[in-house]
Design an enzyme around this catalytic site. Structure first.
Site, PDB file in Angstrom:
ATOM      1  N   ASP A   1      -8.950   4.189   7.274  1.00 55.89           N
ATOM      2  CA  ASP A   1      -7.843   3.592   6.501  1.00 55.89           C
ATOM      3  C   ASP A   1      -7.374   4.609   5.843  1.00 55.89           C
ATOM      4  OD1 ASP A   1      -6.539   1.636   5.056  1.00 55.89           O
ATOM      5  OD2 ASP A   1      -7.817   1.756   3.467  1.00 55.89           O
TER       6      ASP A   1
ATOM      7  N   ASP B   1      -4.531   4.272   2.445  1.00 54.67           N
ATOM      8  CA  ASP B   1      -4.473   4.031   1.024  1.00 54.67           C
ATOM      9  C   ASP B   1      -5.941   3.516   0.306  1.00 54.67           C
ATOM     10  OD1 ASP B   1      -1.583   4.523   0.123  1.00 54.67           O
ATOM     11  OD2 ASP B   1      -1.509   3.772   1.889  1.00 54.67           O
TER      12      ASP B   1
ATOM     13  N   ASP C   1     -10.940   0.218   2.541  1.00 55.21           N
ATOM     14  CA  ASP C   1     -11.294  -0.334   1.194  1.00 55.21           C
ATOM     15  C   ASP C   1     -10.578  -2.083   0.985  1.00 55.21           C
ATOM     16  OD1 ASP C   1      -8.706   0.545   1.507  1.00 55.21           O
ATOM     17  OD2 ASP C   1      -8.395   0.128  -0.760  1.00 55.21           O
TER      18      ASP C   1
HETATM   19  O1  LIG Z   1      -3.993   0.087   5.362  1.00 60.28           O
HETATM   20  P1  LIG Z   1      -3.801   0.968   4.252  1.00 60.28           P
HETATM   21  O2  LIG Z   1      -3.441   2.548   4.836  1.00 60.28           O
HETATM   22  O3  LIG Z   1      -4.757   1.082   3.014  1.00 60.28           O
HETATM   23  O4  LIG Z   1      -2.399   0.692   3.645  1.00 60.28           O
HETATM   24  C1  LIG Z   1      -2.212  -0.624   2.859  1.00 60.28           C
HETATM   25  C2  LIG Z   1      -1.078  -0.643   2.015  1.00 60.28           C
HETATM   26  O5  LIG Z   1      -1.138   0.625   1.541  1.00 60.28           O
HETATM   27  C3  LIG Z   1      -0.056   0.847   0.541  1.00 60.28           C
HETATM   28  O6  LIG Z   1       0.058   0.070  -0.781  1.00 60.28           O
HETATM   29  C4  LIG Z   1      -1.220   0.173  -1.640  1.00 60.28           C
HETATM   30  O7  LIG Z   1      -1.083   1.674  -1.789  1.00 60.28           O
HETATM   31  C5  LIG Z   1       0.110   1.941  -3.037  1.00 60.28           C
HETATM   32  C6  LIG Z   1      -0.006   3.277  -3.129  1.00 60.28           C
HETATM   33  O8  LIG Z   1      -1.143   3.854  -3.713  1.00 60.28           O
HETATM   34  C7  LIG Z   1      -0.107   1.125  -4.082  1.00 60.28           C
HETATM   35  O9  LIG Z   1       0.948   1.512  -5.027  1.00 60.28           O
HETATM   36  C8  LIG Z   1      -0.054  -0.210  -3.801  1.00 60.28           C
HETATM   37  O10 LIG Z   1      -0.078  -1.022  -4.756  1.00 60.28           O
HETATM   38  C9  LIG Z   1      -1.128  -0.507  -2.815  1.00 60.28           C
HETATM   39  O11 LIG Z   1      -1.187  -1.951  -2.202  1.00 60.28           O
HETATM   40  C10 LIG Z   1       1.260   0.785   1.186  1.00 60.28           C
HETATM   41  O12 LIG Z   1       2.547   0.837   0.485  1.00 60.28           O
HETATM   42  C11 LIG Z   1       1.566  -0.344   2.067  1.00 60.28           C
HETATM   43  O13 LIG Z   1       2.702  -0.170   2.811  1.00 60.28           O
HETATM   44  C12 LIG Z   1       0.140  -0.538   3.140  1.00 60.28           C
HETATM   45  O14 LIG Z   1       0.419  -1.801   3.560  1.00 60.28           O
END
Ligand SMILES: O=P(O)(O)OC[C@H]1O[C@H](O[C@H]2O[C@H](CO)[C@@H](O)[C@H](O)[C@H]2O)[C@H](O)[C@@H](O)[C@@H]1O
Length: 248
Positions: free
Chosen positions: A21, A23, A197
């Site tokens: 994954d 983020d 995560d």
């Molecule tokens: O599946 P992932 O790679 O974990 O992506 C999930 C979402 O991640 C991002 O949002 C998250 O990270 C941001 C930056 O750190 C944070 O500001 C936010 O609160 C988190 O939810 C991304 O912006 C999304 O598009 C993804 O779906």
């Protein structure tokens, strides 16, 4: 809650495929989607691992592939990517497969943007969805969830809550993405190890376990389908370094 889980053994065998994954797993969370940065060290480490396990390292993210390209730069071409929560996939061997963009997605995106503008939320536009982020404004969570749910319902889209955000998007999940990627010639006959995560990663943990592999939960212990756990992003980086070292 179940008992705590052990860390994963710090090695990859030739019969493992590695799914990561993005983020919260490879990079720490930031205030908004544009606040994250992929260090040269991380990109180089993933590149080196991918070279050791050709076709068997994939990044599986809620981000779109276009966003991952922008974050990783040219090195993204070396990895297998499943983006937009599994709705699109790309690998050096098989190219880019992506769904048709239905017309109503653009309308739903405009409606999400309007909600963000009216309520001081951060708006994120993605290839196959749109997100409302309330990390800067946590009191707006109920409003963001309510408005996004109504937009998803109106346009027949999937509602996807995340960490301090909610999005509307095309269907698909990370479990399906892992199952599909495991059909690729490079991954056939291997078992998937998936690090993630978020609650959206639970589909991936379940799919990895069903295919004979395992999930690795990154972060605090919770009810999970993962078999292993690491406390944070720094521990994932350390694990990747050890796996690379043990591969040499
Ligand atoms: O599946 P992932 O790679 O974990 O992506 C999930 C979402 O991640 C991002 O949002 C998250 O990270 C941001 C930056 O750190 C944070 O500001 C936010 O609160 C988190 O939810 C991304 O912006 C999304 O598009 C993804 O779906």
């Amino acid at each position: 809650m179940s008992a705590d889980l052990p860390p994963p053994p710090p090695r990859l065998s030739p019969t493992d495929s590695l799914f990561l994954d993005f983020d919260g797993t490879l990079v720490d969370l930031a205030d908004n989607p544009e606040g994250v940065h992929v260090s040269t060290e991380l990109a180089d480490r993933l590149d080196a691992l991918a070279a050791h396990m050709p076709g068997r390292l994939a990044i599986v993210s809620g981000r779109s592939i276009a966003q991952l390209d922008a974050l990783f730069g040219p090195q993204a071409e070396h990895f297998t990517l499943a983006g937009s929560h599994g709705a699109e996939r790309r690998s050096p061997e098989d190219g880019h497969s992506q769904p048709e963009k239905p017309e109503h997605l653009a309308t739903a995106t405009d409606e999400m943007r309007a909600v963000a503008q009216e309520n001081d939320l951060y708006f994120e536009t993605k290839s196959f969805g749109a997100g409302l982020h309330y990390r800067r404004n946590p009191d707006a969570e109920p409003l963001a969830l309510r408005e996004a749910a109504a937009i998803a319902e109106r346009h027949g889209l999937t509602l996807q809550p995340g960490k301090m955000m909610v999005e509307v998007r095309l269907p698909g999940d990370k479990g399906q993405a892992i199952e599909a990627l495991m059909e690729s010639p490079a991954m056939q006959g291997t078992v998937p190890i998936f690090f993630g995560d978020d609650v959206t990663d639970e589909d991936g943990f379940a799919a990895a376990a069903a295919l004979g592999g395992a999930g690795v939960l990154v972060g605090p212990m919770r009810q999970t389908a993962a078999r292993y756990r690491l406390p944070d992003v720094a521990a994932v980086h350390e694990w990747l370094a050890q796996a690379l070292e043990n591969a040499e």
